[in-house]
Design an enzyme around this catalytic site. Structure first.
Site, PDB file in Angstrom:
ATOM      1  N   ASP A 127      17.795  17.976  33.914  1.00  0.00           N
ATOM      2  CA  ASP A 127      17.457  17.980  32.477  1.00  0.00           C
ATOM      3  C   ASP A 127      18.717  17.715  31.649  1.00  0.00           C
ATOM      4  OD1 ASP A 127      18.620  20.449  32.917  1.00  0.00           O
ATOM      5  OD2 ASP A 127      17.075  21.606  31.888  1.00  0.00           O
ATOM      6  N   SER A 128      19.870  17.562  32.322  1.00  0.00           N
ATOM      7  CA  SER A 128      21.075  17.074  31.652  1.00  0.00           C
ATOM      8  C   SER A 128      20.820  15.700  31.037  1.00  0.00           C
ATOM      9  CB  SER A 128      22.247  16.996  32.639  1.00  0.00           C
ATOM     10  OG  SER A 128      21.873  16.314  33.809  1.00  0.00           O
ATOM     11  N   ASP A 166      14.326  18.615  37.839  1.00  0.00           N
ATOM     12  CA  ASP A 166      14.510  19.843  37.066  1.00  0.00           C
ATOM     13  C   ASP A 166      13.222  20.183  36.317  1.00  0.00           C
ATOM     14  OD1 ASP A 166      16.803  21.370  37.105  1.00  0.00           O
ATOM     15  OD2 ASP A 166      17.924  20.009  35.805  1.00  0.00           O
ATOM     16  N   LYS A 190      13.591  22.014  40.680  1.00  0.00           N
ATOM     17  CA  LYS A 190      14.675  22.989  40.494  1.00  0.00           C
ATOM     18  C   LYS A 190      14.385  23.792  39.240  1.00  0.00           C
ATOM     19  CE  LYS A 190      19.057  21.821  39.057  1.00  0.00           C
ATOM     20  NZ  LYS A 190      19.157  22.552  37.770  1.00  0.00           N
ATOM     21  N   GLU A 231      15.992  27.337  36.822  1.00  0.00           N
ATOM     22  CA  GLU A 231      17.150  28.198  36.587  1.00  0.00           C
ATOM     23  C   GLU A 231      16.741  29.666  36.555  1.00  0.00           C
ATOM     24  OE1 GLU A 231      19.215  26.876  33.040  1.00  0.00           O
ATOM     25  OE2 GLU A 231      19.300  24.804  33.756  1.00  0.00           O
ATOM     26  N   GLU A 241      26.479  27.176  39.643  1.00  0.00           N
ATOM     27  CA  GLU A 241      27.198  26.457  38.581  1.00  0.00           C
ATOM     28  C   GLU A 241      28.157  27.387  37.831  1.00  0.00           C
ATOM     29  OE1 GLU A 241      24.867  24.001  35.944  1.00  0.00           O
ATOM     30  OE2 GLU A 241      26.592  23.587  34.656  1.00  0.00           O
TER      31      GLU A 241
HETATM   32  O1  KIV Z   1      20.633  19.190  34.765  1.00  0.00           O
HETATM   33  C1  KIV Z   1      21.495  18.975  35.623  1.00  0.00           C
HETATM   34  O2  KIV Z   1      22.043  17.878  35.742  1.00  0.00           O
HETATM   35  C2  KIV Z   1      21.865  20.074  36.503  1.00  0.00           C
HETATM   36  C3  KIV Z   1      23.059  19.890  37.384  1.00  0.00           C
HETATM   37  C4  KIV Z   1      24.293  19.768  36.604  1.00  0.00           C
HETATM   38  C5  KIV Z   1      23.150  20.932  38.426  1.00  0.00           C
HETATM   39  O3  KIV Z   1      21.222  21.073  36.511  1.00  0.00           O
END
Ligand code: KIV
Length: 266
Positions: free
Chosen positions: A45-46, A84, A114, A116, A183
């Site tokens: 989600d970056s 994510d 993924k 969090e 992280e």
């Molecule tokens: O959103 C993302 O890119 C991430 C990574 C930096 C682990 O969660």
């Protein structure tokens, strides 16, 4: 190239092979990274920050993640694609979390998701994993918790915080996750967590002793405008500069009537 699956990723840890991971958000990048041999592509989600220009990852929607994931899944031949779950797609209820994880698999083509959070998310991880959707955990500096943390700060510096992170990691493994991202935590703590788990721990800003390392692809390629690059990022290329030079040449050619030339004209 051999298709990388969840069992393959687990085998890499068992055999002591380091796991390189990069983020990807589109078809072209996914194809290039896959052909270069990256075994795991994370549709992070970056994307909200490095592709859409948001200040945080919080505004990213499930629809946006599905869109990016679909493009990445089409671009890769071999790599495992992990998507994510964006903010508010899994925190509100377990039922919603299950449904949204399914959407990432069904509509996005993800092979795993993924999310969090540690102990507090363990039951959500269990519920998703029990549907046979593999889950990657993510603890430490969790960007979706930016407001609670008061910024993007290294976590686990105090003894109490370190013990809580060890407990988070244990609970995620116990809930059935197949891997975990660590992280922004001190390297000795990341080493201890990694050694305590049988699932692979993928580090970012967590020192050299994790089972693998992940970077945001824009950061490592030098394709970030304005942002200060965090200390944990190694810049392997300076694409900003390469693109600027190429665009400058194009502008000059057009202004001077050198483009298009005969070879570029029908
Ligand atoms: O959103 C993302 O890119 C991430 C990574 C930096 C682990 O969660």
């Amino acid at each position: 190239m051999k298709k990388i699956t969840v069992p393959e990723i687990l085998k890499m840890k068992a055999e002591g092979k380091k796991i390189p991971v990069l983020t990807a958000y589109d078809f072209q990048a996914a194809r290039i990274l896959d052909e270069a041999g990256i075994p795991l592509l994370l549709v992070g989600d970056s994307c909200g920050m490095v592709e859409a220009g948001y200040e945080t990852t919080l505004p990213v929607t499930l629809e946006e993640m599905i869109y990016h994931c679909r493009a990445v899944a089409r671009g890769r031949a071999s790599a495992l694609v992990v998507a994510d779950m964006p903010f508010a797609s899994y925190q509100v209820s377990r039922k919603e979390a299950k449904r949204n994880a399914c959407r990432l698999v069904k509509e996005g083509g993800a092979e795993a998701v993924k999310l969090e959070g540690g102990v507090r998310m363990a039951e959500t991880i269990r519920a998703i994993a029990e549907m046979d959707v593999p889950v990657m955990g993510h603890i430490g500096l969790t960007p979706q918790s930016v407001h609670r943390m008061g910024g993007y700060k290294v976590q686990g510096r105090s003894k109490t915080e370190a013990e809580a992170l060890l407990e988070d990691a244990r609970s995620i493994e116990e809930a059935g996750a197949f891997s975990i991202v660590l992280e922004g935590i001190p390297a000795p703590l990341a080493k201890e967590i990694t050694a305590s788990l049988s699932i692979p721990a993928i580090g970012i800003g967590a020192g050299p002793d994790c089972d693998g390392q992940v970077l945001v692809v824009n950061d490592m390629l030098g394709l970030i405008v304005g942002n200060k690059t965090p200390r944990f990022v190694k810049k392997y290329a300076d694409l900003n500069r390469i693109i600027s030079l190429a665009v400058g040449e194009f502008i000059k050619d057009v202004e001077e009537g050198k483009f298009p030339s005969k070879e570029h004209t029908y």
